[in-house]
Design an enzyme around this catalytic site. Sequence first.
Site, PDB file in Angstrom:
ATOM      1  CE  LYS A  76      44.892  23.740  -1.171  1.00 21.75           C
ATOM      2  NZ  LYS A  76      45.390  24.227   0.103  1.00 21.75           N
ATOM      3  N   GLY A 117      39.843  14.780 -13.908  1.00 24.64           N
ATOM      4  CA  GLY A 117      38.406  14.753 -14.141  1.00 24.64           C
ATOM      5  C   GLY A 117      37.936  15.894 -15.026  1.00 24.64           C
ATOM      6  N   GLY A 119      37.121  19.022 -14.474  1.00 28.16           N
ATOM      7  CA  GLY A 119      37.823  20.300 -14.287  1.00 28.16           C
ATOM      8  C   GLY A 119      39.190  20.262 -14.951  1.00 28.16           C
ATOM      9  CG  ASP A 142      32.763  12.018  -8.506  1.00 25.23           C
ATOM     10  OD1 ASP A 142      32.877  11.333  -7.481  1.00 25.23           O
ATOM     11  OD2 ASP A 142      33.104  13.218  -8.576  1.00 25.23           O
ATOM     12  CG  MET A 184      32.719  10.860  -1.700  1.00 25.77           C
ATOM     13  SD  MET A 184      34.495  10.984  -1.990  1.00 25.77           S
ATOM     14  CE  MET A 184      34.970  11.987  -0.584  1.00 25.77           C
ATOM     15  NE  ARG A 186      31.488  18.040  -7.565  1.00 31.80           N
ATOM     16  CZ  ARG A 186      31.469  18.876  -6.517  1.00 31.80           C
ATOM     17  NH1 ARG A 186      32.144  18.593  -5.433  1.00 31.80           N
ATOM     18  NH2 ARG A 186      30.794  19.992  -6.569  1.00 31.80           N
ATOM     19  NE  ARG A 282      22.920   4.496  16.721  1.00 31.04           N
ATOM     20  CZ  ARG A 282      21.820   4.778  17.426  1.00 31.04           C
ATOM     21  NH1 ARG A 282      20.869   5.517  16.870  1.00 31.04           N
ATOM     22  NH2 ARG A 282      21.674   4.338  18.659  1.00 31.04           N
ATOM     23  CD  GLN A 290      32.606   6.818  -0.924  1.00 29.14           C
ATOM     24  OE1 GLN A 290      31.688   6.693  -1.715  1.00 29.14           O
ATOM     25  NE2 GLN A 290      32.658   7.825  -0.066  1.00 29.14           N
TER      26      GLN A 290
HETATM   27  O1  F6P Z   1      35.285  14.188  -7.456  1.00 29.66           O
HETATM   28  C1  F6P Z   1      35.742  13.218  -6.575  1.00 29.66           C
HETATM   29  C2  F6P Z   1      35.285  13.514  -5.177  1.00 29.66           C
HETATM   30  O2  F6P Z   1      35.754  12.483  -4.340  1.00 29.66           O
HETATM   31  C3  F6P Z   1      33.780  13.701  -5.027  1.00 29.66           C
HETATM   32  O3  F6P Z   1      33.086  12.492  -5.043  1.00 29.66           O
HETATM   33  C4  F6P Z   1      33.731  14.474  -3.729  1.00 29.66           C
HETATM   34  O4  F6P Z   1      32.576  15.272  -3.645  1.00 29.66           O
HETATM   35  C5  F6P Z   1      34.952  15.334  -3.797  1.00 29.66           C
HETATM   36  O5  F6P Z   1      35.838  14.719  -4.712  1.00 29.66           O
HETATM   37  C6  F6P Z   1      35.644  15.538  -2.482  1.00 29.66           C
HETATM   38  O6  F6P Z   1      36.661  16.460  -2.674  1.00 29.66           O
HETATM   39  P1  F6P Z   1      37.767  16.804  -1.591  1.00 29.66           P
HETATM   40  O7  F6P Z   1      38.811  15.739  -1.676  1.00 29.66           O
HETATM   41  O8  F6P Z   1      38.256  18.121  -1.999  1.00 29.66           O
HETATM   42  O9  F6P Z   1      37.101  16.784  -0.245  1.00 29.66           O
END
Ligand code: F6P
Length: 364
Positions: A76, A117, A119, A142, A184, A186, A282, A290
């Site tokens: 943030k 990462g 960003g 990721d 996860m 992304r 399920r 993760q």
């Molecule tokens: O980029 C790492 C990651 O864990 C992604 O795999 C996932 O979409 C995202 O961050 C989750 O972000 P947050 O912790 O903001 O829920």
Amino acid sequence: MKKILLATGGGDCPGLNAVIRAIVKSAKKIGGFEVYGSIEAFNGVLSKPTQIVKLTPKMVAGIHVRGGTIIKTTNKGNPLAYPTQLPDGTWTTRDISADLTKKIQDLGFDAVVNIGGDGSQKISQALFEAGLNIIGVPKTIDNDLSATDLTFGFSTAVQTATDSLDKLVTTAESHHRVMVMEVMGRDAGWISLHTALAGGAEICLIPEIPYDIKKVVQKINKRYGKGRGFVNIVIAEGAKPTQGEVVGQKSRDIGDEHVKLGGIANYLKQQIENSGCPAQVRTTVLGHVQRGGTPIAFDRILATAMGVKAFELIVAEDFGKMVTYKNNGISSVKLTEAIKKTKFLSPEHYLVRTARSLGISFGD
Ligand code: F6P
């Protein structure tokens, strides 16, 4: 005495502490450097009073085995889109990279290591352009940064997901069920593919290959046609059907522009059930487990080597670079190169072909 500032930004990931420890230990060995950490990415610099801690060798002793980051993180505090409240009480964002650079320099820091990462590395480049002596260290579970073959944290996330899949396989088999496990990653399918291969899933769904629900159901029916079958599906959070969109929600946090992916496993369950497929389905959404926990040995080593390289770049005053792991060695690239593109899985990737040879379906 030269002063180095460390920041960890974006989602946490196993191995961050190993990078921090490696930099502090390298600095101690060579002498003439002090290392500090900005708490919660650059928010520690921006907050009043500042939240910056001196990182001593004693503080970092043994932390390479711990997940998370001792200097905390946030998604943030992006200085390129920093949340700012307007006089009427509403919120907006603005680019404060020049102000942040000046503040870091005024605080007497000679160099900054930004561990994060894609960003975070875009932020590194903006701060470098604003005149900051900065080095990037890539991190993300990721594994989607194109300049590096691997990011630390990824292999630990795959191990965690594989351990979970191993557990789901035995219950799927016992109940003759279809188990859908959402992982996860992304918009990249690295975690999904590696987990499906390591755990022996029958179906692997990834963002790079949109799936046709008819093909998925065909594969399930084929398995059930041989008797009371069972099917394990690994699905990436960013996977989508051929005629559909990713499942997620826009973040409610000002300054966090990411769409929060999640929910595709349940959507797929609905699709399978709506198709008339009689199998019980399920779902398991693995989520943040993760990202947590102890880094596996490989990630500890990779993160340590990256930390040492970052320190070497500082000593050489070779700024504006991001550390990389390429062809089984540690090197660096310009940040401008590092942030150019996201590393997606090619449908021609050798592991996609490997999976296909084993009969794993991508739903295409
Ligand atoms: O980029 C790492 C990651 O864990 C992604 O795999 C996932 O979409 C995202 O961050 C989750 O972000 P947050 O912790 O903001 O829920």
